[in-house]
Structures are given as C-alpha cells and as structure tokens.
Design a protein around this motif. Structure first.
Motif, mmCIF file in Angstrom:
data_model
loop_
_atom_site.group_PDB
_atom_site.id
_atom_site.type_symbol
_atom_site.label_atom_id
_atom_site.label_comp_id
_atom_site.label_asym_id
_atom_site.label_seq_id
_atom_site.Cartn_x
_atom_site.Cartn_y
_atom_site.Cartn_z
ATOM 1 N N GLN A 42 0.204 -0.008 13.246
ATOM 2 C CA GLN A 42 -0.213 0.290 11.881
ATOM 3 C C GLN A 42 1.008 0.652 11.033
ATOM 4 O O GLN A 42 1.997 1.168 11.540
ATOM 5 N N PHE A 43 0.922 0.375 9.745
ATOM 6 C CA PHE A 43 2.017 0.716 8.849
ATOM 7 C C PHE A 43 2.178 2.231 8.763
ATOM 8 O O PHE A 43 1.204 2.968 8.748
ATOM 9 N N ARG A 44 3.408 2.692 8.691
ATOM 10 C CA ARG A 44 3.695 4.121 8.714
ATOM 11 C C ARG A 44 3.294 4.818 7.422
ATOM 12 O O ARG A 44 2.937 5.985 7.421
ATOM 13 N N ASN A 45 3.360 4.121 6.295
ATOM 14 C CA ASN A 45 3.119 4.754 5.005
ATOM 15 C C ASN A 45 2.095 3.981 4.184
ATOM 16 O O ASN A 45 1.930 2.773 4.360
ATOM 17 N N THR A 46 1.448 4.683 3.289
ATOM 18 C CA THR A 46 0.565 4.066 2.302
ATOM 19 C C THR A 46 1.132 4.358 0.917
ATOM 20 O O THR A 46 1.306 5.514 0.551
ATOM 21 N N LEU A 47 1.449 3.326 0.165
ATOM 22 C CA LEU A 47 1.982 3.481 -1.183
ATOM 23 C C LEU A 47 0.945 2.992 -2.183
ATOM 24 O O LEU A 47 0.428 1.877 -2.050
ATOM 25 N N LEU A 48 0.638 3.811 -3.164
ATOM 26 C CA LEU A 48 -0.340 3.464 -4.195
ATOM 27 C C LEU A 48 0.392 3.182 -5.500
ATOM 28 O O LEU A 48 1.176 4.009 -5.970
ATOM 29 N N LEU A 49 0.119 2.017 -6.097
ATOM 30 C CA LEU A 49 0.782 1.608 -7.326
ATOM 31 C C LEU A 49 -0.263 1.240 -8.364
ATOM 32 O O LEU A 49 -1.128 0.389 -8.115
ATOM 33 N N ASP A 50 -0.192 1.838 -9.520
ATOM 34 C CA ASP A 50 -1.131 1.576 -10.604
ATOM 35 C C ASP A 50 -0.727 0.288 -11.315
ATOM 36 O O ASP A 50 0.229 0.257 -12.087
ATOM 37 N N LEU A 51 -1.460 -0.785 -11.052
ATOM 38 C CA LEU A 51 -1.130 -2.095 -11.625
ATOM 39 C C LEU A 51 -1.640 -2.251 -13.058
ATOM 40 O O LEU A 51 -1.455 -3.314 -13.661
#
Length: 267
Positions: A195-204
């Motif tokens: 699984q990916f280590r990080n979750t990044l949230l970007l406001d598109l």
C-alpha cells in the motif's frame, strides 16, 4: 505492514519502526518464503504475546452476510474499500480466504470490525487485515481488545505473521499513542509494503495558476519543459492499459515499490 513477531526477550529490538509523514499505513505484499524467520513463528505461538483485559463486555462475531457486513462497516469511523465484502471476494480469486469479524456491545451497537485475510504459500500462512481494523483508534482499551483478538484469530489459523494497516494520522493525537503502543508490544514494519505510504489530498477546484504556485519550483520547471517538448495529456481508454502497466512496472523497479500482476489490475 507491521508484524507481531517479537520473540521473548527482544523488546529492545524495534529501532526501525517508522510511520509515514501523513497517514499511518502499514501494508505488505502476499506471503513469500523469504519473509519467514524464527522470531515470526515464535511470537504468534508464544504465551508472552500481548493480550487485553478490557473491554470484555464486547462480543466477537463472525459475519456471513454481505449486506450486514457492509452496513455495519459504514456505521464505523473511516471505513475503507479494502475492508468491504466485495474486496474480500476479489482477493478470493487470488488465493486469499476472508474472515469478517465484528465487535459489538450487549445492546447490539457495533464498536469495531475487521476483514482478516488468510493466504497459505509454501506451507506458511499469512494473516492480513488490509486498511484495518476499522476502529476508533483514540479508544485505547477498545483498540487493545481488537488487536488482541486479531492475534488470537491469526494464531487459531496457524498464521506465522499478522499484518495490519492502522488508518491513523501520524505524529499527533491517537496516531502518536498507537505508534508508541505498537512499538512497546513488539510490532515491526514488514518489508516491501504494497500500500502507498501517504495519502495526499489536492483541491482540484483551484485554478491552474493557483495549483502551479503551490508546487516546488523544480516541479513547475519540469511541467513547462514537458509542454515545450510537446507532451500532451489526454483521457485514456482500455487500449492504453498495456502501455500504462508497462510504465507502472518500470517505475516500480526504479523506485522499489511492490505492484501486482497485470491480471490482478484487469480483474
């Protein structure tokens, strides 16, 4: 992933436990023969492994109905797709067996849930709870009871290691407490997390200019350089899957992360 694999007398051997910067995601690839060592089998068979005494009023039940499982899952904090009934059915096509567990109060209110997957390869059984267990990680007694029961379930199936993915923010609140607790009780990061280590949230919803302004200067340079060299972005389709998988596989080899087979993603 984190492995509950502390041999007796090895409490001080956990110097390499690291949580990711954003979200604690402990995940792993399917069992491989090279993952085995005596410390792994000793921990799940040893009476010295951690147990919990509270809250004992909770009942532990195996859920067999898909609608009931997905319904109770959505009543809990931060349920994840990888804990859904459908995900367990998908994993069954690749050699995994799912056991779905719920912890409930006497009045019936569900407090926690965990889809525990088992897979046996070369005579060794791996127990894995992807993106789980689903529990309020801020409740110390509750998480202690759930982790203790999961260890018991893994032992009952003859597993040599148990892996979990606690979904908690790192470095603050329950995340810091969970990290310290896991470290104290001998959990370790497993090699080659899937699984990916990080979750990044970007406001598109932001403009292109606003998005570019928040990037590092090098990233902005690379984007503009690609545009000058004629790189275009378009919507892909099924015909592009082979090329996409080839690029993904090449990137995984270069950056050292685990991916699945082509058939796995197509399914």
């Amino acid at each position: 992933a984190i492995d509950d694999r502390r041999p007796e007398g090895a409490a001080g051997s956990l110097s390499r436990l690291k949580l990711p910067v954003k979200v604690g995601r402990f995940a792993s690839r399917p069992a491989r023969a090279h993952c085995y060592n005596p410390a792994v089998s000793a921990s799940l068979c040893s009476p010295s492994a951690r147990t919990s005494t509270a809250p004992r009023e909770l009942s532990l039940t195996a859920i067999e109905d898909p609608a009931e499982w997905d319904g109770l899952l959505h009543s809990l904090p931060a349920p994840h797709l990888l804990q859904s009934w459908t995900w367990g059915e998908l994993k069954a096509r690749f050699g995994w067996t799912a056991r779905r567990l719920a912890w409930a109060e006497p009045a019936g209110a569900v407090r926690a849930a965990a889809q525990l997957l088992f897979r046996t390869e070369r005579g060794l059984t791996l127990a894995y709870c992807p993106k789980g267990p689903v529990v309020d990680w801020s409740q110390a007694a509750l998480r202690g009871r759930v982790l203790s029961d999961l260890i018991g379930q893994a032992r009952a199936q003859g597993a040599f290691v148990l892996k979990i993915d606690p979904e908690v923010p790192y470095g603050e609140g329950p995340g810091a407490a969970v990290e310290a607790e896991l470290r104290e009780h001998g959990w370790r990061p497993a090699p080659d997390p899937a699984q990916f280590r990080n979750t990044l949230l970007l406001d598109l919803r932001q403009s292109d200019e606003a998005l570019l302004a928040r990037m590092k200067q090098k990233w902005r340079y690379n984007l503009r350089l690609a545009q000058r060299h004629g790189v275009q972005v378009r919507e892909g389709g099924a015909a592009d899957l082979e090329m996409l998988y080839h690029m993904y596989a090449e990137t995984s080899q270069r950056d050292g992360f685990v991916i699945r087979s082509r058939e796995y993603y197509l399914d």
